[in-house]
Design a protein around this motif. Structure first.
Motif, PDB file in Angstrom:
ATOM      1  N   THR A  11       0.815  -1.225   0.000  1.00  0.00           N
ATOM      2  CA  THR A  11       0.000   0.000   0.000  1.00  0.00           C
ATOM      3  C   THR A  11       0.852   1.281   0.000  1.00  0.00           C
ATOM      4  OG1 THR A  11      -0.132  -0.245   2.393  1.00  0.00           O
ATOM      5  CG2 THR A  11      -2.027  -1.013   1.128  1.00  0.00           C
ATOM      6  N   SER A  13       4.285   3.733  -1.418  1.00  0.00           N
ATOM      7  CA  SER A  13       4.685   4.294  -2.713  1.00  0.00           C
ATOM      8  C   SER A  13       5.426   3.265  -3.579  1.00  0.00           C
ATOM      9  CB  SER A  13       5.533   5.543  -2.430  1.00  0.00           C
ATOM     10  OG  SER A  13       6.457   5.770  -3.408  1.00  0.00           O
ATOM     11  N   ASN A  37      -0.502  -1.720   6.371  1.00  0.00           N
ATOM     12  CA  ASN A  37      -0.497  -1.520   7.821  1.00  0.00           C
ATOM     13  C   ASN A  37      -1.656  -0.670   8.314  1.00  0.00           C
ATOM     14  OD1 ASN A  37       0.904  -1.855  10.373  1.00  0.00           O
ATOM     15  ND2 ASN A  37       1.197   0.361  10.275  1.00  0.00           N
ATOM     16  N   SER A  38      -2.093   0.329   7.522  1.00  0.00           N
ATOM     17  CA  SER A  38      -3.219   1.137   7.985  1.00  0.00           C
ATOM     18  C   SER A  38      -4.233   1.384   6.868  1.00  0.00           C
ATOM     19  CB  SER A  38      -2.714   2.494   8.525  1.00  0.00           C
ATOM     20  OG  SER A  38      -2.041   3.191   7.495  1.00  0.00           O
ATOM     21  N   ASN A  39      -3.781   1.362   5.639  1.00  0.00           N
ATOM     22  CA  ASN A  39      -4.654   1.730   4.529  1.00  0.00           C
ATOM     23  C   ASN A  39      -5.462   0.518   4.042  1.00  0.00           C
ATOM     24  OD1 ASN A  39      -5.818   2.892   2.326  1.00  0.00           O
ATOM     25  ND2 ASN A  39      -3.923   3.794   1.539  1.00  0.00           N
ATOM     26  N   LYS A 120      15.563   0.609   3.288  1.00  0.00           N
ATOM     27  CA  LYS A 120      16.952   0.832   3.703  1.00  0.00           C
ATOM     28  C   LYS A 120      17.157   0.652   5.204  1.00  0.00           C
ATOM     29  CE  LYS A 120      17.058   4.968   1.876  1.00  0.00           C
ATOM     30  NZ  LYS A 120      15.778   5.549   1.462  1.00  0.00           N
ATOM     31  N   GLU A 121      16.100   1.016   5.992  1.00  0.00           N
ATOM     32  CA  GLU A 121      16.268   0.964   7.454  1.00  0.00           C
ATOM     33  C   GLU A 121      16.535  -0.459   7.924  1.00  0.00           C
ATOM     34  OE1 GLU A 121      13.661   2.331   5.871  1.00  0.00           O
ATOM     35  OE2 GLU A 121      13.452   4.432   6.461  1.00  0.00           O
ATOM     36  N   GLY A 199       6.726   8.099   0.405  1.00  0.00           N
ATOM     37  CA  GLY A 199       6.098   8.058   1.723  1.00  0.00           C
ATOM     38  C   GLY A 199       6.587   9.217   2.592  1.00  0.00           C
TER      39      GLY A 199
HETATM   40  P1  NDP Z   1       5.346   4.457   2.343  1.00  0.00           P
HETATM   41  O1  NDP Z   1       5.185   5.135   3.633  1.00  0.00           O
HETATM   42  O2  NDP Z   1       4.688   5.024   1.138  1.00  0.00           O
HETATM   43  O3  NDP Z   1       4.875   2.925   2.472  1.00  0.00           O
HETATM   44  C1  NDP Z   1       5.268   2.133   3.536  1.00  0.00           C
HETATM   45  C2  NDP Z   1       4.579   0.786   3.468  1.00  0.00           C
HETATM   46  O4  NDP Z   1       4.890   0.065   4.657  1.00  0.00           O
HETATM   47  C3  NDP Z   1       3.061   0.877   3.413  1.00  0.00           C
HETATM   48  O5  NDP Z   1       2.550  -0.247   2.742  1.00  0.00           O
HETATM   49  C4  NDP Z   1       2.669   0.802   4.899  1.00  0.00           C
HETATM   50  O6  NDP Z   1       1.339   0.379   5.105  1.00  0.00           O
HETATM   51  C5  NDP Z   1       3.664  -0.221   5.367  1.00  0.00           C
HETATM   52  N1  NDP Z   1       3.978  -0.123   6.792  1.00  0.00           N
HETATM   53  C6  NDP Z   1       4.241   1.001   7.486  1.00  0.00           C
HETATM   54  N2  NDP Z   1       4.456   0.698   8.790  1.00  0.00           N
HETATM   55  C7  NDP Z   1       4.339  -0.637   8.901  1.00  0.00           C
HETATM   56  C8  NDP Z   1       4.408  -1.553   9.984  1.00  0.00           C
HETATM   57  N3  NDP Z   1       4.663  -1.125  11.239  1.00  0.00           N
HETATM   58  N4  NDP Z   1       4.229  -2.886   9.739  1.00  0.00           N
HETATM   59  C9  NDP Z   1       3.960  -3.314   8.484  1.00  0.00           C
HETATM   60  N5  NDP Z   1       3.847  -2.492   7.423  1.00  0.00           N
HETATM   61  C10 NDP Z   1       4.046  -1.172   7.635  1.00  0.00           C
HETATM   62  O7  NDP Z   1       6.920   4.327   2.108  1.00  0.00           O
HETATM   63  P2  NDP Z   1       7.718   4.244   0.727  1.00  0.00           P
HETATM   64  O8  NDP Z   1       7.071   3.265  -0.191  1.00  0.00           O
HETATM   65  O9  NDP Z   1       7.996   5.600   0.239  1.00  0.00           O
HETATM   66  O10 NDP Z   1       9.107   3.643   1.235  1.00  0.00           O
HETATM   67  C11 NDP Z   1       9.232   2.291   1.631  1.00  0.00           C
HETATM   68  C12 NDP Z   1      10.707   1.989   1.845  1.00  0.00           C
HETATM   69  O11 NDP Z   1      11.391   2.165   0.593  1.00  0.00           O
HETATM   70  C13 NDP Z   1      11.395   2.948   2.827  1.00  0.00           C
HETATM   71  O12 NDP Z   1      12.339   2.251   3.573  1.00  0.00           O
HETATM   72  C14 NDP Z   1      12.092   3.966   1.915  1.00  0.00           C
HETATM   73  O13 NDP Z   1      13.266   4.504   2.493  1.00  0.00           O
HETATM   74  C15 NDP Z   1      12.437   3.098   0.718  1.00  0.00           C
HETATM   75  N6  NDP Z   1      12.549   3.844  -0.530  1.00  0.00           N
HETATM   76  C16 NDP Z   1      11.450   4.490  -1.058  1.00  0.00           C
HETATM   77  C17 NDP Z   1      11.553   5.217  -2.232  1.00  0.00           C
HETATM   78  C18 NDP Z   1      10.363   5.868  -2.838  1.00  0.00           C
HETATM   79  O14 NDP Z   1      10.458   6.399  -3.953  1.00  0.00           O
HETATM   80  N7  NDP Z   1       9.204   5.847  -2.207  1.00  0.00           N
HETATM   81  C19 NDP Z   1      12.839   5.353  -2.926  1.00  0.00           C
HETATM   82  C20 NDP Z   1      13.908   4.592  -2.324  1.00  0.00           C
HETATM   83  C21 NDP Z   1      13.761   3.885  -1.161  1.00  0.00           C
HETATM   84  P3  NDP Z   1       0.098   1.438   5.143  1.00  0.00           P
HETATM   85  O15 NDP Z   1       0.366   2.463   4.070  1.00  0.00           O
HETATM   86  O16 NDP Z   1      -1.089   0.564   4.839  1.00  0.00           O
HETATM   87  O17 NDP Z   1       0.079   2.024   6.500  1.00  0.00           O
END
Ligand code: NDP
Ligand code: MG
Length: 383
Positions: A11, A13, A37-39, A120-121, A199
């Motif tokens: 869910t 980005s 996780n929330s959406n 990355k984390e 995100g």
């Molecule tokens: P988002 O915040 O858009 O998405 C995060 C995802 O993780 C969502 O599906 C969210 O669910 C889920 N999530 C959040 N918290 C939890 C949890 N506690 N347990 C399980 N699932 C969880 O982040 P991004 O997609 O932007 O980034 C994701 C990772 O990719 C990050 O580590 C970021 O650094 C890395 N990254 C992202 C880039 C980008 O262009 N977006 C580029 C390069 C690296 P929900 O939305 O349903 O709450």
């Protein structure tokens, strides 16, 4: 045969970009597992479209929200990835944000032939454990963050000893070259990235350049190169993602349009010969020239870069602590408890504090539980 796909963080980005690619190539991929996780609304609409066998959730509230939909559609909800049975995904996309992605990533390795990792984390906090699992289960691993994917491609089949320096590019974020009082910056301003749509957490990290600090630590771990081999260059166009300077005087860089779909699709396919991501015109509309611009980062404007000096102690517990404290501080900013510049000033103060130094002296990361011990220590520090 269709490739079996698992998406952790579908869910988000990165998850959404991956599903957009898959929806255009339904003959090549079959989505087996989705997670959020929330959406829950988006998760349900993704599940309606891709008909996965499983939905992974660690959030009880969300389980309640989608329980009836899943029963009706014969989708199995799992709260612990270790409960998966007799399954081997061809490709897993690890795209949960923050340290929350560490355990799911670790747990999914044994079920995956290849992992594409954006999170990355989890690398920064647990590379030692992730790399052990990858070896144990003989799983392939591709970083899909654009800088790391570029580095991977640029140093393939090259001798690591011949590398002089690796430059990681940064867009500079929404406040680059802006005369603005950072104390007054709103959440919306901080997360409005000029180039990438991402995100919230990574957007805040990009606004103060902490994202580059994290990316350098990530790259150092992934490519087994010391932190001082890496430098940051501001490149607001985000067309060049990494530059490798070799000791023989030659430099190579990787250039592509600023969309995460390029590293993602090129990792989903082994040898991609065709895609709809090729821009027909190299020049922008009505323009006859294109200049690539690079700037040296101003340390006064981006004090986050100093955090790299602290990271150079080369202790995984230091990396972990930088990452976790930053996550808590970003959350505090998003909850309007602190101002934008406080994220880095507090992080810097805490990392130099006696309490942290003592903790680091007496605690090493040997077991995965030690990661969570440090996590809890950081939580207490900020309470
Ligand atoms: P988002 O915040 O858009 O998405 C995060 C995802 O993780 C969502 O599906 C969210 O669910 C889920 N999530 C959040 N918290 C939890 C949890 N506690 N347990 C399980 N699932 C969880 O982040 P991004 O997609 O932007 O980034 C994701 C990772 O990719 C990050 O580590 C970021 O650094 C890395 N990254 C992202 C880039 C980008 O262009 N977006 C580029 C390069 C690296 P929900 O939305 O349903 O709450
Ligand atoms: Mg990046």
């Amino acid at each position: 045969m269709k490739k079996k796909i698992c998406i952790l963080g579908s869910t988000g980005s990165i998850g959404k970009s991956t599903l957009e690619i898959i929806s255009k190539n339904r003959n090549d991929f079959e989505v087996i597992l989705l997670s959020g996780n929330s959406n829950f609304r988006l998760l349900i609409s993704q599940a309606q479209k891709f008909k996965p066998k499983y939905i992974y959730l660690s959030n009880f509230y969300l389980t309640e929200k989608i329980k009836y939909f899943c029963i009706k559609n014969k989708i199995i909800i799992i709260n612990d990835l270790n409960l998966l049975k007799k399954i081997k995904f061809d490709i897993t996309i690890a795209a949960i944000s923050g340290i929350a992605g560490l355990l799911p990533t670790l747990n999914i390795i044994k079920f995956s032939k290849k992992i594409l990792i954006a999170n990355k984390e989890s690398i920064i906090c647990g590379w030692k454990f992730i790399s052990r699992e990858l070896k144990k289960y003989n799983s392939d691993f591709i970083p899909i963050d654009s800088e790391h994917f570029s580095i991977l491609k640029l140093i393939e089949n090259k001798n690591r000893n011949s590398i002089h320096k690796i430059y990681i590019t940064a867009s500079g974020g929404p406040f680059f070259n802006k005369d603005i009082n950072l104390k007054k910056v709103s959440i919306n301003q901080a997360i409005s990235h000029p180039v990438w749509k991402m995100g919230k957490k990574i957007s805040v990290d990009s606004a103060n350049l902490m994202n580059k600090v994290l990316e350098i630590i990530e790259a150092s771990l992934l490519f087994n190169l010391p932190l001082n081999k890496f430098s940051i260059v501001i490149h607001p166009q985000s067309l060049v993602h990494a530059i490798i300077q070799y000791k023989n005087g030659l430099s190579f860089f990787s250039y592509h349009e600023p969309t995460m779909k390029i590293p993602i699709i090129n990792s989903l396919y082994d040898n991609l010969n065709n895609s709809d991501l090729v821009k027909e015109d190299f020049f922008n509309k009505n323009s006859k020239e294109k200049k690539l611009i690079f700037f040296k980062p101003d340390l006064k404007k981006y004090p986050a870069i100093h955090i790299l000096e602290i990271a150079k102690k080369n202790d995984v517990n230091v990396y972990l602590m930088i990452n976790v404290l930053n996550e808590f501080l970003v959350n505090q900013f998003l909850e309007k408890k602190i101002f934008f510049p406080d994220i880095i000033s507090k992080l810097s103060l805490l990392m130099r504090s006696k309490q942290v130094k003592n903790y680091l002296k007496n605690n090493k990361i040997k077991h995965i539980n030690d990661v969570f011990k440090t996590y809890n220590f950081c939580k207490r520090l900020l309470n």
